[in-house]
Write a protein that holds these residues in place. Sequence first.
Motif, mmCIF file in Angstrom:
data_model
loop_
_atom_site.group_PDB
_atom_site.id
_atom_site.type_symbol
_atom_site.label_atom_id
_atom_site.label_comp_id
_atom_site.label_asym_id
_atom_site.label_seq_id
_atom_site.Cartn_x
_atom_site.Cartn_y
_atom_site.Cartn_z
ATOM 1 N N TRP A 94 26.823 8.420 -9.176
ATOM 2 C CA TRP A 94 27.003 7.773 -7.204
ATOM 3 C C TRP A 94 28.035 7.420 -7.212
ATOM 4 O O TRP A 94 29.037 7.380 -5.847
ATOM 5 N N GLN A 95 28.762 6.855 -8.280
ATOM 6 C CA GLN A 95 30.374 5.666 -7.730
ATOM 7 C C GLN A 95 31.816 6.842 -7.280
ATOM 8 O O GLN A 95 32.059 6.817 -7.101
ATOM 9 N N GLN A 96 31.144 8.583 -8.127
ATOM 10 C CA GLN A 96 32.625 9.404 -7.919
ATOM 11 C C GLN A 96 31.629 9.874 -6.778
ATOM 12 O O GLN A 96 33.527 10.045 -6.570
ATOM 13 N N GLN A 97 30.768 10.044 -6.197
ATOM 14 C CA GLN A 97 30.821 10.586 -5.080
ATOM 15 C C GLN A 97 30.811 9.538 -3.847
ATOM 16 O O GLN A 97 31.247 10.197 -3.019
ATOM 17 N N VAL A 98 30.796 8.710 -4.514
ATOM 18 C CA VAL A 98 30.552 7.108 -2.944
ATOM 19 C C VAL A 98 31.630 5.894 -3.490
ATOM 20 O O VAL A 98 31.316 5.237 -3.901
ATOM 21 N N PRO A 99 33.416 6.440 -3.480
ATOM 22 C CA PRO A 99 34.344 5.543 -3.494
ATOM 23 C C PRO A 99 33.767 4.054 -3.194
ATOM 24 O O PRO A 99 33.456 4.380 -1.787
ATOM 25 N N GLY A 100 33.869 3.607 -3.880
ATOM 26 C CA GLY A 100 33.466 2.335 -3.398
ATOM 27 C C GLY A 100 32.207 1.230 -3.201
ATOM 28 O O GLY A 100 31.961 0.780 -2.620
ATOM 29 N N LEU A 101 31.032 2.599 -3.430
ATOM 30 C CA LEU A 101 29.800 1.535 -3.502
ATOM 31 C C LEU A 101 29.732 1.192 -4.767
ATOM 32 O O LEU A 101 30.183 0.759 -5.863
ATOM 33 N N ASN A 102 29.100 -0.565 -4.243
ATOM 34 C CA ASN A 102 28.842 -1.463 -5.116
ATOM 35 C C ASN A 102 27.412 -1.012 -5.900
ATOM 36 O O ASN A 102 26.363 -1.889 -5.473
ATOM 37 N N ILE A 103 27.766 -0.034 -7.255
ATOM 38 C CA ILE A 103 26.634 -0.502 -7.956
ATOM 39 C C ILE A 103 27.123 -1.784 -8.823
ATOM 40 O O ILE A 103 27.570 -2.016 -9.414
ATOM 41 N N VAL A 104 26.542 -3.472 -8.680
ATOM 42 C CA VAL A 104 25.803 -4.332 -9.095
ATOM 43 C C VAL A 104 25.545 -4.475 -10.697
ATOM 44 O O VAL A 104 25.369 -5.112 -11.102
ATOM 45 N N GLY A 105 24.138 -3.434 -10.522
ATOM 46 C CA GLY A 105 23.317 -3.694 -12.035
ATOM 47 C C GLY A 105 23.205 -1.689 -12.440
ATOM 48 O O GLY A 105 22.187 -1.610 -11.424
ATOM 49 N N THR A 106 22.522 -1.815 -13.406
ATOM 50 C CA THR A 106 21.629 -0.970 -14.077
ATOM 51 C C THR A 106 20.675 -1.860 -14.787
ATOM 52 O O THR A 106 20.652 -2.625 -15.761
ATOM 53 N N GLN A 107 19.654 -1.297 -15.566
ATOM 54 C CA GLN A 107 18.613 -1.968 -16.002
ATOM 55 C C GLN A 107 17.388 -0.064 -16.341
ATOM 56 O O GLN A 107 16.896 -0.215 -15.614
ATOM 57 N N HIS A 108 17.426 0.336 -17.630
ATOM 58 C CA HIS A 108 16.160 0.972 -18.313
ATOM 59 C C HIS A 108 15.451 0.721 -18.194
ATOM 60 O O HIS A 108 15.234 -0.393 -17.312
ATOM 61 N N GLY A 109 14.033 1.259 -17.932
ATOM 62 C CA GLY A 109 12.554 0.997 -17.778
ATOM 63 C C GLY A 109 12.026 0.518 -19.101
ATOM 64 O O GLY A 109 10.513 0.673 -19.099
#
Length: 249
Positions: free
Chosen positions: A119-134
């Motif tokens: 998604w960050q590649q598709q939408v430059p500037g997209l602010n994904i502040v964090g991820t965590q697996h389940g």
Amino acid sequence: MSKAPKLFSVLGLPVHLIDDYSGWLRSRLKQGIGTHVVTLNAEMAMQAERNAALAKVIRQAELAIPDGAGVVLYLRLFRQRIKRCPGIELAESLLSEGKARVFLYGGAPGVAEAAAAVWQQQVPGLNIVGTQHGYTSPAEVEELQQKIKQLQPQLILVGLGVPRQELWIAQHRYLSPQATWIGVGGSFDIWAGVKSRAPAWLADNHLEWLYRLYQEPWRWRRMLALPKFAWKALIYRLTQRSQIGQQLP
């Protein structure tokens, strides 16, 4: 303020009738109005019959969309011709705008991170502040909660599967009360390229479930919910138990 949508009862569970679900949610995001989005399908509806906690969460959600083909066909039985709104597409429409602080939680280790990278590649500037697996340990759960509380994401996508994701969202909304929370099931797998969506012609003919069964044959027992849902839908249609025109508080 975003206008309160009309409610329609599907086997006693709410579906909100809106012409533009994405636009309604964008308005609430902009205003900082906390929202829990439930992506209702036939399987979830049948689980809610056996799981009172899940049913309660669905009824309390600010937005329940017609995610499944079975729900759309049910609505048509009552002459409500509304388009299907797959949860994955609703989430994609919000991500594509690139205007919200986003957090992804769920999936197998590495999947949420891979989806975020796509998604960050598709939408430059997209602010994904964090991820965590389940697959979190108790210590990681505590760390996750602190992270969400500190970061205050505006859009939180939870891919833990039904009913775990719905129950988890309901229990943890207080961590970021102004956020939009959406249970997105296996969407991270699709975005990360681990799995693929059904071809459009199958989805257009309400057969996406068949492609899902082809990809995941172990789901066959869960798919038995579909004929049960169809039977109950016919009974409800005959008894005219659904109601329209209710408004959200």
